[in-house]
Design a protein around this motif. Structure first.
Motif, PDB file in Angstrom:
ATOM      1  N   GLY A  77       0.880  -1.281  -0.034  1.00 17.92           N
ATOM      2  CA  GLY A  77      -0.061  -0.048   0.064  1.00 17.92           C
ATOM      3  C   GLY A  77       0.828   1.366  -0.005  1.00 17.92           C
ATOM      4  N   GLU A  78       1.903   1.165   1.030  1.00 16.86           N
ATOM      5  CA  GLU A  78       2.682   2.418   1.183  1.00 16.86           C
ATOM      6  C   GLU A  78       3.292   2.770  -0.377  1.00 16.86           C
ATOM      7  N   THR A  79       3.992   1.717  -1.076  1.00 23.77           N
ATOM      8  CA  THR A  79       4.500   2.221  -2.218  1.00 23.77           C
ATOM      9  C   THR A  79       3.560   2.382  -3.261  1.00 23.77           C
ATOM     10  N   MET A  80       2.458   1.894  -3.341  1.00 23.44           N
ATOM     11  CA  MET A  80       1.434   2.245  -4.257  1.00 23.44           C
ATOM     12  C   MET A  80       0.885   3.741  -4.070  1.00 23.44           C
ATOM     13  N   ARG A  81       0.876   4.047  -2.963  1.00 22.62           N
ATOM     14  CA  ARG A  81       0.366   5.342  -2.649  1.00 22.62           C
ATOM     15  C   ARG A  81       1.459   6.488  -3.205  1.00 22.62           C
ATOM     16  N   GLU A  82       2.613   6.110  -2.923  1.00 24.42           N
ATOM     17  CA  GLU A  82       3.762   7.129  -3.155  1.00 24.42           C
ATOM     18  C   GLU A  82       3.744   6.895  -4.582  1.00 24.42           C
ATOM     19  N   GLY A  83       3.670   5.979  -5.536  1.00 24.96           N
ATOM     20  CA  GLY A  83       3.658   6.049  -6.813  1.00 24.96           C
ATOM     21  C   GLY A  83       2.395   6.851  -7.617  1.00 24.96           C
ATOM     22  N   VAL A  84       1.101   6.797  -6.885  1.00 24.99           N
ATOM     23  CA  VAL A  84       0.089   7.387  -7.173  1.00 24.99           C
ATOM     24  C   VAL A  84       0.351   8.964  -6.953  1.00 24.99           C
ATOM     25  N   ALA A  85       0.840   9.099  -6.025  1.00 25.63           N
ATOM     26  CA  ALA A  85       0.861  10.654  -5.648  1.00 25.63           C
ATOM     27  C   ALA A  85       1.978  11.134  -6.464  1.00 25.63           C
ATOM     28  N   TYR A  86       3.123  10.525  -6.818  1.00 27.63           N
ATOM     29  CA  TYR A  86       3.984  10.959  -7.742  1.00 27.63           C
ATOM     30  C   TYR A  86       3.653  11.255  -9.215  1.00 27.63           C
ATOM     31  N   ALA A  87       2.677  10.172  -9.597  1.00 28.97           N
ATOM     32  CA  ALA A  87       1.957  10.719 -11.065  1.00 28.97           C
ATOM     33  C   ALA A  87       1.167  11.501 -10.735  1.00 28.97           C
ATOM     34  N   ALA A  88       0.345  11.919  -9.767  1.00 23.74           N
ATOM     35  CA  ALA A  88      -0.645  12.847  -9.550  1.00 23.74           C
ATOM     36  C   ALA A  88       0.059  14.191  -9.709  1.00 23.74           C
ATOM     37  N   ALA A  89       1.277  14.369  -9.066  1.00 25.77           N
ATOM     38  CA  ALA A  89       1.970  15.801  -8.946  1.00 25.77           C
ATOM     39  C   ALA A  89       2.820  15.905 -10.484  1.00 25.77           C
ATOM     40  N   VAL A  90       3.042  14.838 -11.044  1.00 25.43           N
ATOM     41  CA  VAL A  90       3.404  15.041 -12.500  1.00 25.43           C
ATOM     42  C   VAL A  90       2.306  15.728 -13.536  1.00 25.43           C
ATOM     43  N   VAL A  91       1.149  15.269 -13.352  1.00 22.91           N
ATOM     44  CA  VAL A  91       0.135  15.579 -14.071  1.00 22.91           C
ATOM     45  C   VAL A  91      -0.345  17.090 -13.913  1.00 22.91           C
ATOM     46  N   ALA A  92      -0.199  17.279 -12.526  1.00 22.25           N
ATOM     47  CA  ALA A  92      -0.520  18.642 -12.243  1.00 22.25           C
ATOM     48  C   ALA A  92       0.674  19.838 -12.685  1.00 22.25           C
ATOM     49  N   ALA A  93       1.668  19.273 -12.418  1.00 17.94           N
ATOM     50  CA  ALA A  93       3.071  20.136 -13.072  1.00 17.94           C
ATOM     51  C   ALA A  93       3.044  20.439 -14.382  1.00 17.94           C
ATOM     52  N   GLN A  94       2.553  19.223 -15.353  1.00 19.58           N
ATOM     53  CA  GLN A  94       2.449  19.503 -16.559  1.00 19.58           C
ATOM     54  C   GLN A  94       1.539  20.382 -17.049  1.00 19.58           C
ATOM     55  N   GLY A  95       0.332  20.629 -16.309  1.00 17.60           N
ATOM     56  CA  GLY A  95      -0.525  21.518 -16.680  1.00 17.60           C
ATOM     57  C   GLY A  95      -0.070  22.793 -16.099  1.00 17.60           C
ATOM     58  N   ARG A  96       0.763  22.949 -15.075  1.00 19.92           N
ATOM     59  CA  ARG A  96       1.053  24.325 -14.514  1.00 19.92           C
ATOM     60  C   ARG A  96       2.242  24.716 -15.492  1.00 19.92           C
ATOM     61  N   ASP A  97       3.193  23.611 -16.029  1.00 17.29           N
ATOM     62  CA  ASP A  97       4.302  23.957 -16.821  1.00 17.29           C
ATOM     63  C   ASP A  97       3.729  24.549 -18.068  1.00 17.29           C
ATOM     64  N   ALA A  98       2.933  23.877 -18.773  1.00 14.59           N
ATOM     65  CA  ALA A  98       2.179  24.410 -19.903  1.00 14.59           C
ATOM     66  C   ALA A  98       1.690  25.987 -19.850  1.00 14.59           C
ATOM     67  N   LEU A  99       0.942  26.172 -18.584  1.00 16.46           N
ATOM     68  CA  LEU A  99       0.410  27.693 -18.373  1.00 16.46           C
ATOM     69  C   LEU A  99       1.726  28.579 -18.265  1.00 16.46           C
ATOM     70  N   GLU A 100       2.692  28.046 -17.729  1.00 13.97           N
ATOM     71  CA  GLU A 100       3.718  29.018 -17.485  1.00 13.97           C
ATOM     72  C   GLU A 100       4.764  29.358 -18.708  1.00 13.97           C
ATOM     73  N   THR A 101       4.912  28.073 -19.520  1.00 11.88           N
ATOM     74  CA  THR A 101       5.393  28.527 -20.613  1.00 11.88           C
ATOM     75  C   THR A 101       4.668  29.451 -21.529  1.00 11.88           C
ATOM     76  N   ASP A 102       3.467  29.336 -21.781  1.00 10.11           N
ATOM     77  CA  ASP A 102       2.543  30.344 -22.278  1.00 10.11           C
ATOM     78  C   ASP A 102       2.612  31.636 -21.970  1.00 10.11           C
ATOM     79  N   ALA A 103       2.740  31.667 -20.522  1.00  8.20           N
ATOM     80  CA  ALA A 103       2.681  33.053 -19.908  1.00  8.20           C
ATOM     81  C   ALA A 103       4.083  33.803 -20.414  1.00  8.20           C
ATOM     82  N   LYS A 104       5.146  33.152 -20.713  1.00 10.67           N
ATOM     83  CA  LYS A 104       6.377  33.561 -21.201  1.00 10.67           C
ATOM     84  C   LYS A 104       6.579  33.996 -22.359  1.00 10.67           C
ATOM     85  N   ASN A 105       5.478  33.453 -23.301  1.00  9.93           N
ATOM     86  CA  ASN A 105       5.396  33.843 -24.751  1.00  9.93           C
ATOM     87  C   ASN A 105       4.622  34.915 -24.985  1.00  9.93           C
TER      88      ASN A 105
END
Length: 137
Positions: A109-137
């Motif tokens: 369970g702990e390993t699975m939770r860590e993996g899902v949390a990591y994946a959720a952070a990646v998805v959130a960061a990708q959305g944020r990164d896309a917005l930040e990249t567009d803001a700079k352009n």
């Protein structure tokens, strides 16, 4: 910045995406389809679960209650799918109930939770990164 790019960034968090290459040895080859942990469904479910507690429990949430709520939110509102197989290489169908079982499994369970949390952070960061990249352009 165009409103369409803002909408796309928000969709990344709310609709989710597949994340593989999770940097946890035990999860090599596993992919999770997840939404960001702060998606609207997760926020509502978290609030509902806390509201369902009695006043005394809400006043000083014990660590195990906080963990149980976070895990249920992860299973029911963050994790959307996976590519997990059993020992016979048969695909394990995703359901929120199956997710909750694996996320609370005493051995993995702990390993699975860590993996899902990591994946959720990646998805959130990708959305944020896309917005930040567009803001700079």
């Amino acid at each position: 910045m165009k409103l369409s790019r803002i909408r796309k960034g928000v969709r990344n968090v709310t609709e989710g995406g597949w994340v593989d290459r999770i940097p946890i040895d035990a999860l090599e080859g596993v992919a999770f389809r997840v939404r960001g942990a702060r998606n609207p469904d997760a926020i509502k479910l978290r609030a509902d679960l806390i509201a369902a507690l009695d006043e005394e429990q809400r006043t000083a949430l014990p660590a195990d209650t906080v963990e149980a709520i976070a895990t249920e939110v992860m299973a029911r509102a963050v994790l959307l799918d996976w590519n997990l197989t059993d020992e016979a290489d048969a695909l394990i169908p995703f359901t929120p109930e199956a997710a909750l079982d694996l996320l609370t499994d005493p051995e993995i369970g702990e390993t699975m939770r860590e993996g899902v949390a990591y994946a959720a952070a990646v998805v959130a960061a990708q959305g944020r990164d896309a917005l930040e990249t567009d803001a700079k352009n």
